[in-house]
Enzyme design. Structure first.
Site, PDB file in Angstrom:
ATOM      1  N   GLU A 140      -2.620   6.988   8.046  1.00 57.59           N
ATOM      2  CA  GLU A 140      -3.547   7.848   7.306  1.00 57.59           C
ATOM      3  C   GLU A 140      -4.399   8.630   8.278  1.00 57.59           C
ATOM      4  O   GLU A 140      -4.641   8.185   9.405  1.00 57.59           O
ATOM      5  CB  GLU A 140      -4.495   6.991   6.434  1.00 57.59           C
ATOM      6  CG  GLU A 140      -3.853   6.428   5.203  1.00 57.59           C
ATOM      7  CD  GLU A 140      -4.815   5.560   4.402  1.00 57.59           C
ATOM      8  OE1 GLU A 140      -6.008   5.464   4.753  1.00 57.59           O
ATOM      9  OE2 GLU A 140      -4.354   4.973   3.410  1.00 57.59           O
ATOM     10  N   ARG A 191      -7.086  -7.746  -9.226  1.00 58.78           N
ATOM     11  CA  ARG A 191      -7.814  -8.993  -9.487  1.00 58.78           C
ATOM     12  C   ARG A 191      -9.289  -8.664  -9.672  1.00 58.78           C
ATOM     13  O   ARG A 191      -9.702  -7.518  -9.539  1.00 58.78           O
ATOM     14  CB  ARG A 191      -7.663  -9.926  -8.285  1.00 58.78           C
ATOM     15  CG  ARG A 191      -8.084  -9.224  -6.994  1.00 58.78           C
ATOM     16  CD  ARG A 191      -8.152 -10.142  -5.809  1.00 58.78           C
ATOM     17  NE  ARG A 191      -8.127  -9.419  -4.558  1.00 58.78           N
ATOM     18  CZ  ARG A 191      -9.177  -8.857  -3.972  1.00 58.78           C
ATOM     19  NH1 ARG A 191     -10.359  -8.912  -4.560  1.00 58.78           N
ATOM     20  NH2 ARG A 191      -9.072  -8.223  -2.830  1.00 58.78           N
ATOM     21  N   HIS A 199     -14.391  -3.485   9.125  1.00 62.86           N
ATOM     22  CA  HIS A 199     -13.719  -2.983   7.926  1.00 62.86           C
ATOM     23  C   HIS A 199     -13.796  -3.956   6.750  1.00 62.86           C
ATOM     24  O   HIS A 199     -12.960  -3.913   5.841  1.00 62.86           O
ATOM     25  CB  HIS A 199     -12.261  -2.622   8.215  1.00 62.86           C
ATOM     26  CG  HIS A 199     -12.117  -1.492   9.198  1.00 62.86           C
ATOM     27  ND1 HIS A 199     -12.688  -0.267   8.990  1.00 62.86           N
ATOM     28  CD2 HIS A 199     -11.477  -1.421  10.381  1.00 62.86           C
ATOM     29  CE1 HIS A 199     -12.404   0.530  10.012  1.00 62.86           C
ATOM     30  NE2 HIS A 199     -11.676  -0.151  10.879  1.00 62.86           N
ATOM     31  N   LYS A 221       0.841  -1.199   0.000  1.00 56.02           N
ATOM     32  CA  LYS A 221       0.000   0.000   0.000  1.00 56.02           C
ATOM     33  C   LYS A 221       0.880   1.255   0.000  1.00 56.02           C
ATOM     34  O   LYS A 221       0.511   2.274  -0.585  1.00 56.02           O
ATOM     35  CB  LYS A 221      -0.910   0.004   1.231  1.00 56.02           C
ATOM     36  CG  LYS A 221      -2.044  -1.035   1.193  1.00 56.02           C
ATOM     37  CD  LYS A 221      -3.017  -0.811   2.360  1.00 56.02           C
ATOM     38  CE  LYS A 221      -3.724  -2.049   2.828  1.00 56.02           C
ATOM     39  NZ  LYS A 221      -4.923  -2.448   2.116  1.00 56.02           N
TER      40      LYS A 221
HETATM   41  P1  ADP Z   1      -7.975  -3.869   3.014  1.00 58.73           P
HETATM   42  O1  ADP Z   1      -6.665  -4.192   2.393  1.00 58.73           O
HETATM   43  O2  ADP Z   1      -8.231  -4.619   4.267  1.00 58.73           O
HETATM   44  O3  ADP Z   1      -9.082  -3.911   2.024  1.00 58.73           O
HETATM   45  P2  ADP Z   1      -8.267  -0.967   2.867  1.00 58.73           P
HETATM   46  O4  ADP Z   1      -7.143  -0.012   2.908  1.00 58.73           O
HETATM   47  O5  ADP Z   1      -8.913  -1.192   1.554  1.00 58.73           O
HETATM   48  O6  ADP Z   1      -7.803  -2.344   3.507  1.00 58.73           O
HETATM   49  O7  ADP Z   1      -9.364  -0.479   3.913  1.00 58.73           O
HETATM   50  C1  ADP Z   1     -10.438  -1.291   4.285  1.00 58.73           C
HETATM   51  C2  ADP Z   1     -11.534  -0.453   4.930  1.00 58.73           C
HETATM   52  O8  ADP Z   1     -11.036   0.278   6.060  1.00 58.73           O
HETATM   53  C3  ADP Z   1     -12.131   0.614   4.049  1.00 58.73           C
HETATM   54  O9  ADP Z   1     -13.124   0.101   3.197  1.00 58.73           O
HETATM   55  C4  ADP Z   1     -12.679   1.594   5.055  1.00 58.73           C
HETATM   56  O10 ADP Z   1     -13.889   1.135   5.600  1.00 58.73           O
HETATM   57  C5  ADP Z   1     -11.654   1.549   6.160  1.00 58.73           C
HETATM   58  N1  ADP Z   1     -10.646   2.616   5.973  1.00 58.73           N
HETATM   59  C6  ADP Z   1      -9.517   2.504   5.262  1.00 58.73           C
HETATM   60  N2  ADP Z   1      -8.823   3.662   5.290  1.00 58.73           N
HETATM   61  C7  ADP Z   1      -9.530   4.517   6.040  1.00 58.73           C
HETATM   62  C8  ADP Z   1      -9.336   5.868   6.468  1.00 58.73           C
HETATM   63  N3  ADP Z   1      -8.260   6.569   6.130  1.00 58.73           N
HETATM   64  N4  ADP Z   1     -10.286   6.446   7.241  1.00 58.73           N
HETATM   65  C9  ADP Z   1     -11.369   5.745   7.622  1.00 58.73           C
HETATM   66  N5  ADP Z   1     -11.596   4.471   7.266  1.00 58.73           N
HETATM   67  C10 ADP Z   1     -10.700   3.859   6.485  1.00 58.73           C
HETATM   68 MG    MG Z   2      -9.432  -2.784   0.422  1.00 58.45          MG
END
Ligand code: ADP
Ligand code: MG
Ligand code: ADP
Length: 680
Positions: free
Chosen positions: A200, A292, A235, A116
């Site tokens: 973040e 994917r 999440h 990431k």
């Molecule tokens: P993963 O690899 O587990 O999919 P992501 O980075 O896509 O991780 O984040 C998964 C979820 O976490 C998002 O869909 C959102 O609900 C929450 N999330 C991610 N980043 C943030 C953020 N900066 N602020 C608030 N919620 C977040």
């Molecule tokens: Mg994700």
């Protein structure tokens, strides 16, 4: 186009890929572990190859075994599905080295998005907007804490190698940062063998909006609009929809173009998803790219009328994409819900077991599933039972369909989230389109109410089902019996003293609820109907039940008429549960507590030479004489106990050696009533 492909996956995605391949005339090879020998995807494929033990690490995650299976069966390409090896650049390389096409992006693109942090650096250069944060290489705790302070609390710590919500921790205050950082790093190390993290800004009430992108090897790249995946637990996505509620054309175009820029920046080919997180005011930021096909791709298929797996197969075999950006249109609205074997009340803990009964609403919805009734949900893999996907001309129409589809979804044998899904679908805030990632937590009290005891309607329906069952058994006994005119075979609770009644007992927590049924002998009406007055905890009610197919009844209760289904299952602990589907989302299980059944079991258990009294009571009829030869199920004597009559039947074919009691005598529980000799 390929003539044969191997699907390096299992469950619904394997079945999904096989469906499209078959339609295109492409032969399919499935792979399976020990746990999946009888799985649906194996049955569906043209061929299947065993790849090892149940543990994914020894089967579905072993690249060499998959490549060897493809080689041996002559498959020209491997579709990795999602999860497992789908985002493993090493596997993509190994396929190429073996001369097998990996149906996915180039290994270099997987690598570019694998971290990431690295992905964010790339996106920064491609001018894709990022969530304010830190994604540098310096991982010293002091620097990370300082960066968190600069970004401003609350912040979110994420594992750079992360996925599935692992190694992700919100931090609300500076004082908690050090401890949460250590926790996130431990989790990341354990899950990904890599404890690199990024930080973040933790957005408040954000929405998860993602863009489906596609690129071909001719250099074209386009977007198939957005999906809103804001309804999440821990999440992780639970309900997805397309298009996103409230999306306007300008923002759709901006997000689509940002996603295409992201894909182009890494030389992308095939299906991919660029995930954005959007603020309440609509500002959106790049989150990550999944290189994917996504679990939720069907909602995009429903609104575009395209088959994304077909696109994948065409593009991987070198063809251009079937359509251009200008030819793509959005038609209506689609929802997908993920039906999980899990217990929302216990922190969404996965639930395993046999699907004793499974009814998925195939007439109302598209169902993507890898299981059938009778299959086992094991602890080895993802506990998703099925995806239920609906389409409507607009969001409200699609949502109505979703509610109907969920009302018809019946799963017995393990815990599921179907009641939660139904309550979300029925929630006015969800209906208004005001969704964000905190929706489930914020509405927890309404969406996951505390369990209550069964209501009168459930008790009535379960009782009617039990009475219908008795009646069917009696009818069958009657048909087999020589003495067809015996009142003992009457099916309406008929008694010597006039009005008949039956009682059904249910265990509710530690107490017992007895529902008495008084049969009315009124003439007329449907002769197959079971008619009675039920004594329910809330008062008496007139009831009528008519069979309407297997396990299904048309019921009249008081003034209400409705359909219900009742599935009776033997629970693992030896008890018997009646699961009632009569409008309550997810159904309602009632535990039967029934002396009549006890008598049957006891009678069946005698074998060794006696028939015993199942309860204390009075002998009111003896139907055989010493020395009589009887067949299994023949009535031997009638015992009156707990205000009910229990006919004790012959446990097997055999001879009655001696009847130990006469009519009118009182007997204690467990006493030998008849000396019985089973036939050899
Ligand atoms: P993963 O690899 O587990 O999919 P992501 O980075 O896509 O991780 O984040 C998964 C979820 O976490 C998002 O869909 C959102 O609900 C929450 N999330 C991610 N980043 C943030 C953020 N900066 N602020 C608030 N919620 C977040
Ligand atoms: Mg994700
Ligand atoms: P068991 O009772 O078979 O030993 P568990 O206690 O682990 O197994 O969980 C399964 C229980 O869930 C069963 O008792 C069953 O009655 C109950 N159950 C199954 N399907 C449903 C349903 N649709 N609604 C409510 N309860 C259900």
């Amino acid at each position: 186009m390929f003539s044969k492909i191997l699907i390096a996956n299992r469950g619904e995605i394997a079945c999904r890929v096989i469906d499209t391949a078959r339609r295109l005339g492409v032969r399919t090879v499935a792979v399976y572990s020990d746990a999946d020998r009888d799985a649906r995807h194996v049955a569906m494929a043209d061929e299947a190859v065993h790849i090892g033990p149940a543990a994914a690490r020894e089967s579905y995650l072993v690249g060499e075994k998959l490549i060897e299976a493809a080689r041996r069966t002559g498959a020209q390409a491997i579709h990795p599905g999602y999860g497992f090896l789908s985002e493993n650049a090493g596997f993509a390389d190994a396929c190429a080295a073996a001369g097998i096409v990996f149906i996915g992006p180039p290994a270099s693109a997987i690598r570019a998005m694998g971290s990431k942090s690295e992905a964010k650096k790339l996106m920064e250069r491609a001018n894709v907007p990022l969530v304010p944060g830190y994604h540098g290489d310096d991982q010293s705790p002091e620097l990370l804490a300082a960066e968190a302070g600069r970004i401003g609390y609350p912040v979110l710590i994420k594992a750079a190698a992360g996925g599935g919500g692992k190694g992700m921790r919100p931090v609300l205050k500076a004082e908690q940062f050090a401890a949460e950082l250590a926790g996130a790093k431990r989790e990341a190390k354990a899950a990904f063998a890599d404890d690199h993290v990024l930080i973040e800004k933790y957005l408040q009430r954000p929405r998860h909006i993602e863009i489906q992108v596609f690129a071909d090897s001719q250099g074209d790249c386009l977007y198939l609009f957005e999906r809103d995946c804001s309804i999440q637990r821990r999440h992780q996505k639970v309900i997805e929809e397309a298009p996103a509620p409230g999306m306007d054309l300008a923002r759709r175009k901006a997000m689509g173009e940002a996603a295409v820029a992201a894909a182009k920046a890494i030389g992308y080919v095939g299906a991919g998803t660029v995930e954005f997180i959007a603020d309440q005011d609509g500002t959106f930021f790049f989150m990550e790219m999944n290189t994917r096909l996504q679990v939720e791709h069907p909602v995009t298929e429903m609104i575009t009328g395209q088959d994304l797996v077909e696109w994948q197969l065409r593009v991987a075999s070198g063809e251009p994409m079937p359509l251009t950006q200008d030819q793509l249109r959005i038609d209506g609205h689609a929802f997908e819900v993920r039906l999980y074997a899990e217990d929302p009340a216990r922190g969404f803990l996965p639930s395993t077991g046999t699907l004793r009964h499974l009814n998925l609403p195939a007439d109302r919805a598209r169902i993507d599933t890898g299981v059938r009734q009778g299959d086992v949900v094991t602890p080895h893999y993802d506990p998703m039972i099925a995806k239920i996907i609906v389409h409507g001309q607009d969001r409200a129409a699609a949502l109505r369909r979703l509610s109907l589809a969920l009302a018809e979804t019946e799963v017995v044998g393990l815990r599921t989230n179907v009641a939660l899904l139904s309550r979300i679908a029925a929630h006015p805030v969800f209906a208004s389109g005001d969704v964000d990632t905190g929706f489930i937590e914020r509405h927890r009290a309404e969406l996951l109410p505390k369990p209550t005891g069964p209501d009168d309607r459930s008790l009535a329906v379960a009782t009617l089902a039990r009475l219908m069952e008795w009646r069917a058994e009696a009818t069958e006994r009657h048909a087999r019996s020589a003495d067809r005119y015996s009142p003992w075979h009457r099916m309406d609770g008929w008694r010597l003293n006039g009005e008949g009644h039956d009682e059904v007992r249910w265990s509710v927590g530690d107490s017992t609820v007895v529902v008495a049924a008084h049969y009315s002998r009124a003439a007329g009406g449907d002769p197959s109907a079971l008619r009675c007055r039920l004594d329910l905890p809330g008062g008496g009610m007139d009831a009528q039940a008519v069979s309407a197919g297997p396990n299904r009844m048309r019921i009249t209760l008081g003034g209400d008429v409705f359909s219900a289904r009742v599935i009776a299952v033997d629970a693992n602990d030896g008890g018997r549960d009646y699961v009632v589907f009569a409008g309550e989302p997810g159904g309602r299980a009632l535990r039967l507590n029934d002396p009549r059944d006890a008598s049957r079991t006891d009678a069946a258990a005698v074998g060794g030479g006696s028939v015993r009294s199942p309860l204390p009571g009075k002998i009111i009829d003896v139907k055989i004489k010493d020395g009589a030869t009887v067949s299994a199920g023949d009535a031997l004597l009638v015992l009156e106990a707990m205000k009910m009559e229990h006919t004790l039947t012959a446990p097997s074919d055999g001879t009655v050696k001696r009847v130990m009691f006469a009519v009118g005598e009182q007997v204690a529980e467990g006493v030998e009533l008849i000396e019985f000799e089973p036939a050899a």
